[in-house]
Scaffold this motif. Structure first.
Motif, PDB file in Angstrom:
ATOM      1  N   PRO A 119     -24.360  -4.108 -19.445  1.00 41.06           N
ATOM      2  CA  PRO A 119     -24.515  -4.609 -18.075  1.00 41.06           C
ATOM      3  C   PRO A 119     -23.889  -3.645 -17.065  1.00 41.06           C
ATOM      4  O   PRO A 119     -22.948  -2.928 -17.377  1.00 41.06           O
ATOM      5  CB  PRO A 119     -23.761  -5.936 -18.083  1.00 41.06           C
ATOM      6  N   ILE A 120     -24.399  -3.684 -15.838  1.00 44.94           N
ATOM      7  CA  ILE A 120     -23.850  -2.894 -14.743  1.00 44.94           C
ATOM      8  C   ILE A 120     -23.152  -3.861 -13.799  1.00 44.94           C
ATOM      9  O   ILE A 120     -23.753  -4.843 -13.352  1.00 44.94           O
ATOM     10  CB  ILE A 120     -24.972  -2.144 -14.016  1.00 44.94           C
ATOM     11  N   TYR A 121     -21.887  -3.584 -13.493  1.00 43.55           N
ATOM     12  CA  TYR A 121     -21.105  -4.427 -12.595  1.00 43.55           C
ATOM     13  C   TYR A 121     -20.801  -3.664 -11.318  1.00 43.55           C
ATOM     14  O   TYR A 121     -20.343  -2.523 -11.369  1.00 43.55           O
ATOM     15  CB  TYR A 121     -19.795  -4.860 -13.257  1.00 43.55           C
ATOM     16  N   LEU A 122     -21.054  -4.306 -10.177  1.00 44.19           N
ATOM     17  CA  LEU A 122     -20.746  -3.722  -8.879  1.00 44.19           C
ATOM     18  C   LEU A 122     -19.681  -4.558  -8.187  1.00 44.19           C
ATOM     19  O   LEU A 122     -19.782  -5.793  -8.153  1.00 44.19           O
ATOM     20  CB  LEU A 122     -21.982  -3.711  -7.983  1.00 44.19           C
ATOM     21  N   PRO A 123     -18.669  -3.922  -7.610  1.00 38.77           N
ATOM     22  CA  PRO A 123     -17.712  -4.671  -6.803  1.00 38.77           C
ATOM     23  C   PRO A 123     -18.332  -4.958  -5.437  1.00 38.77           C
ATOM     24  O   PRO A 123     -18.823  -4.052  -4.767  1.00 38.77           O
ATOM     25  CB  PRO A 123     -16.523  -3.717  -6.692  1.00 38.77           C
ATOM     26  N   LYS A 138     -10.101 -13.575  -2.351  1.00 40.47           N
ATOM     27  CA  LYS A 138     -10.424 -13.210  -0.971  1.00 40.47           C
ATOM     28  C   LYS A 138     -11.883 -12.810  -0.789  1.00 40.47           C
ATOM     29  O   LYS A 138     -12.211 -11.894  -0.044  1.00 40.47           O
ATOM     30  CB  LYS A 138      -9.505 -12.097  -0.486  1.00 40.47           C
ATOM     31  N   GLY A 139     -12.776 -13.482  -1.501  1.00 38.58           N
ATOM     32  CA  GLY A 139     -14.202 -13.220  -1.362  1.00 38.58           C
ATOM     33  C   GLY A 139     -14.714 -12.043  -2.172  1.00 38.58           C
ATOM     34  O   GLY A 139     -15.897 -11.730  -2.147  1.00 38.58           O
ATOM     35  N   GLN A 140     -13.819 -11.383  -2.894  1.00 38.80           N
ATOM     36  CA  GLN A 140     -14.209 -10.219  -3.691  1.00 38.80           C
ATOM     37  C   GLN A 140     -14.822 -10.697  -5.009  1.00 38.80           C
ATOM     38  O   GLN A 140     -14.277 -11.582  -5.667  1.00 38.80           O
ATOM     39  CB  GLN A 140     -12.994  -9.332  -3.980  1.00 38.80           C
ATOM     40  N   ILE A 141     -15.950 -10.107  -5.370  1.00 39.84           N
ATOM     41  CA  ILE A 141     -16.648 -10.518  -6.592  1.00 39.84           C
ATOM     42  C   ILE A 141     -17.104  -9.302  -7.390  1.00 39.84           C
ATOM     43  O   ILE A 141     -17.165  -8.185  -6.867  1.00 39.84           O
ATOM     44  CB  ILE A 141     -17.883 -11.393  -6.265  1.00 39.84           C
ATOM     45  N   TRP A 142     -17.393  -9.558  -8.651  1.00 42.35           N
ATOM     46  CA  TRP A 142     -18.126  -8.612  -9.486  1.00 42.35           C
ATOM     47  C   TRP A 142     -19.539  -9.138  -9.569  1.00 42.35           C
ATOM     48  O   TRP A 142     -19.762 -10.327  -9.792  1.00 42.35           O
ATOM     49  CB  TRP A 142     -17.532  -8.528 -10.899  1.00 42.35           C
ATOM     50  N   VAL A 143     -20.527  -8.274  -9.392  1.00 42.13           N
ATOM     51  CA  VAL A 143     -21.929  -8.644  -9.509  1.00 42.13           C
ATOM     52  C   VAL A 143     -22.518  -7.888 -10.698  1.00 42.13           C
ATOM     53  O   VAL A 143     -22.521  -6.666 -10.723  1.00 42.13           O
ATOM     54  CB  VAL A 143     -22.720  -8.312  -8.229  1.00 42.13           C
ATOM     55  N   GLU A 144     -22.966  -8.645 -11.675  1.00 43.27           N
ATOM     56  CA  GLU A 144     -23.679  -8.049 -12.807  1.00 43.27           C
ATOM     57  C   GLU A 144     -25.158  -8.057 -12.427  1.00 43.27           C
ATOM     58  O   GLU A 144     -25.747  -9.094 -12.161  1.00 43.27           O
ATOM     59  CB  GLU A 144     -23.450  -8.877 -14.074  1.00 43.27           C
ATOM     60  N   LEU A 145     -25.749  -6.873 -12.381  1.00 42.14           N
ATOM     61  CA  LEU A 145     -27.161  -6.752 -12.030  1.00 42.14           C
ATOM     62  C   LEU A 145     -28.013  -6.681 -13.291  1.00 42.14           C
ATOM     63  O   LEU A 145     -27.688  -5.957 -14.214  1.00 42.14           O
ATOM     64  CB  LEU A 145     -27.407  -5.498 -11.200  1.00 42.14           C
ATOM     65  N   ARG A 146     -29.108  -7.433 -13.277  1.00 35.48           N
ATOM     66  CA  ARG A 146     -30.077  -7.391 -14.382  1.00 35.48           C
ATOM     67  C   ARG A 146     -31.465  -7.361 -13.789  1.00 35.48           C
ATOM     68  O   ARG A 146     -31.758  -8.059 -12.830  1.00 35.48           O
ATOM     69  CB  ARG A 146     -29.961  -8.639 -15.260  1.00 35.48           C
ATOM     70  N   ALA A 171     -28.673 -11.372  -9.982  1.00 34.54           N
ATOM     71  CA  ALA A 171     -27.271 -11.097  -9.688  1.00 34.54           C
ATOM     72  C   ALA A 171     -26.420 -12.208 -10.292  1.00 34.54           C
ATOM     73  O   ALA A 171     -26.547 -13.368  -9.911  1.00 34.54           O
ATOM     74  CB  ALA A 171     -27.046 -11.023  -8.173  1.00 34.54           C
ATOM     75  N   ILE A 172     -25.581 -11.856 -11.251  1.00 35.56           N
ATOM     76  CA  ILE A 172     -24.676 -12.811 -11.880  1.00 35.56           C
ATOM     77  C   ILE A 172     -23.298 -12.553 -11.284  1.00 35.56           C
ATOM     78  O   ILE A 172     -22.758 -11.454 -11.406  1.00 35.56           O
ATOM     79  CB  ILE A 172     -24.671 -12.644 -13.410  1.00 35.56           C
ATOM     80  N   LEU A 173     -22.746 -13.566 -10.618  1.00 40.33           N
ATOM     81  CA  LEU A 173     -21.523 -13.392  -9.851  1.00 40.33           C
ATOM     82  C   LEU A 173     -20.307 -13.927 -10.591  1.00 40.33           C
ATOM     83  O   LEU A 173     -20.357 -15.006 -11.191  1.00 40.33           O
ATOM     84  CB  LEU A 173     -21.631 -14.128  -8.515  1.00 40.33           C
ATOM     85  N   TYR A 174     -19.221 -13.150 -10.511  1.00 46.07           N
ATOM     86  CA  TYR A 174     -17.916 -13.525 -11.063  1.00 46.07           C
ATOM     87  C   TYR A 174     -16.857 -13.232 -10.014  1.00 46.07           C
ATOM     88  O   TYR A 174     -17.000 -12.290  -9.225  1.00 46.07           O
ATOM     89  CB  TYR A 174     -17.574 -12.687 -12.305  1.00 46.07           C
ATOM     90  N   GLN A 175     -15.775 -13.996 -10.026  1.00 46.61           N
ATOM     91  CA  GLN A 175     -14.647 -13.664  -9.170  1.00 46.61           C
ATOM     92  C   GLN A 175     -14.117 -12.288  -9.555  1.00 46.61           C
ATOM     93  O   GLN A 175     -14.146 -11.919 -10.731  1.00 46.61           O
ATOM     94  CB  GLN A 175     -13.508 -14.665  -9.357  1.00 46.61           C
ATOM     95  N   ARG A 176     -13.655 -11.539  -8.560  1.00 45.32           N
ATOM     96  CA  ARG A 176     -12.938 -10.294  -8.830  1.00 45.32           C
ATOM     97  C   ARG A 176     -11.483 -10.566  -8.487  1.00 45.32           C
ATOM     98  O   ARG A 176     -11.104 -10.666  -7.324  1.00 45.32           O
ATOM     99  CB  ARG A 176     -13.487  -9.127  -8.008  1.00 45.32           C
ATOM    100  N   LEU A 177     -10.664 -10.714  -9.532  1.00 43.28           N
ATOM    101  CA  LEU A 177      -9.262 -11.066  -9.352  1.00 43.28           C
ATOM    102  C   LEU A 177      -8.499  -9.929  -8.685  1.00 43.28           C
ATOM    103  O   LEU A 177      -8.938  -8.776  -8.700  1.00 43.28           O
ATOM    104  CB  LEU A 177      -8.647 -11.428 -10.704  1.00 43.28           C
TER     105      LEU A 177
END
Length: 121
Positions: free
Chosen positions: A18-22, A110-118, A57-63
């Motif tokens: 997977p590719i993750y974008l901040p 604070k609204g920051q996420i990791w987005v896994e693109l597929r 776009a699969i969204l996860y919190q970015r701690l």
């Protein structure tokens, strides 16, 4: 930035991992037609780059330490109208927008996420 997005799209099509974008998460509740010609509805999101339309776009919190936190949701990018580094998730009303924003601001994110693109075929 568009060269970076093009490189990412090429990578998505051939990558086994997977590719993750901040990115930064926001929410909107305007109804109407998206940039791809569909109607706004649950499961739709926007970003600033039209080249990402049609991807999942699969969204996860970015701690705060940069690690991946809680799963937020899975969306199809069908709209544009925000910055390249933003995922703007559609919700039907302001209450649900606020609930979404509360989730992405939990745990110091604070609204920051990791987005896994597929790619969606």
């Amino acid at each position: 930035m568009s060269e970076l997005i093009l490189t990412i799209l090429i990578s998505i099509s051939v990558a086994a991992k997977p590719i993750y974008l901040p990115m930064h998460a926001t929410a909107y509740c305007l109804t109407g037609t998206t940039a791809s010609g569909t109607t706004t509805r649950y499961g739709v999101c926007a970003t600033g780059n039209k080249n990402l339309i049609g991807n999942e776009a699969i969204l996860y919190q970015r701690l705060p330490d940069g690690s991946k936190g809680k799963y937020i949701g899975t969306y199809i990018i069908e709209d544009t109208g925000c910055s390249d580094h933003v995922i703007d998730v559609w919700k039907p009303n302001i209450t649900e927008c606020q609930e979404f924003m509360d989730l992405v601001y939990q745990d110091g994110c604070k609204g920051q996420i990791w987005v896994e693109l597929r790619r969606v075929d």
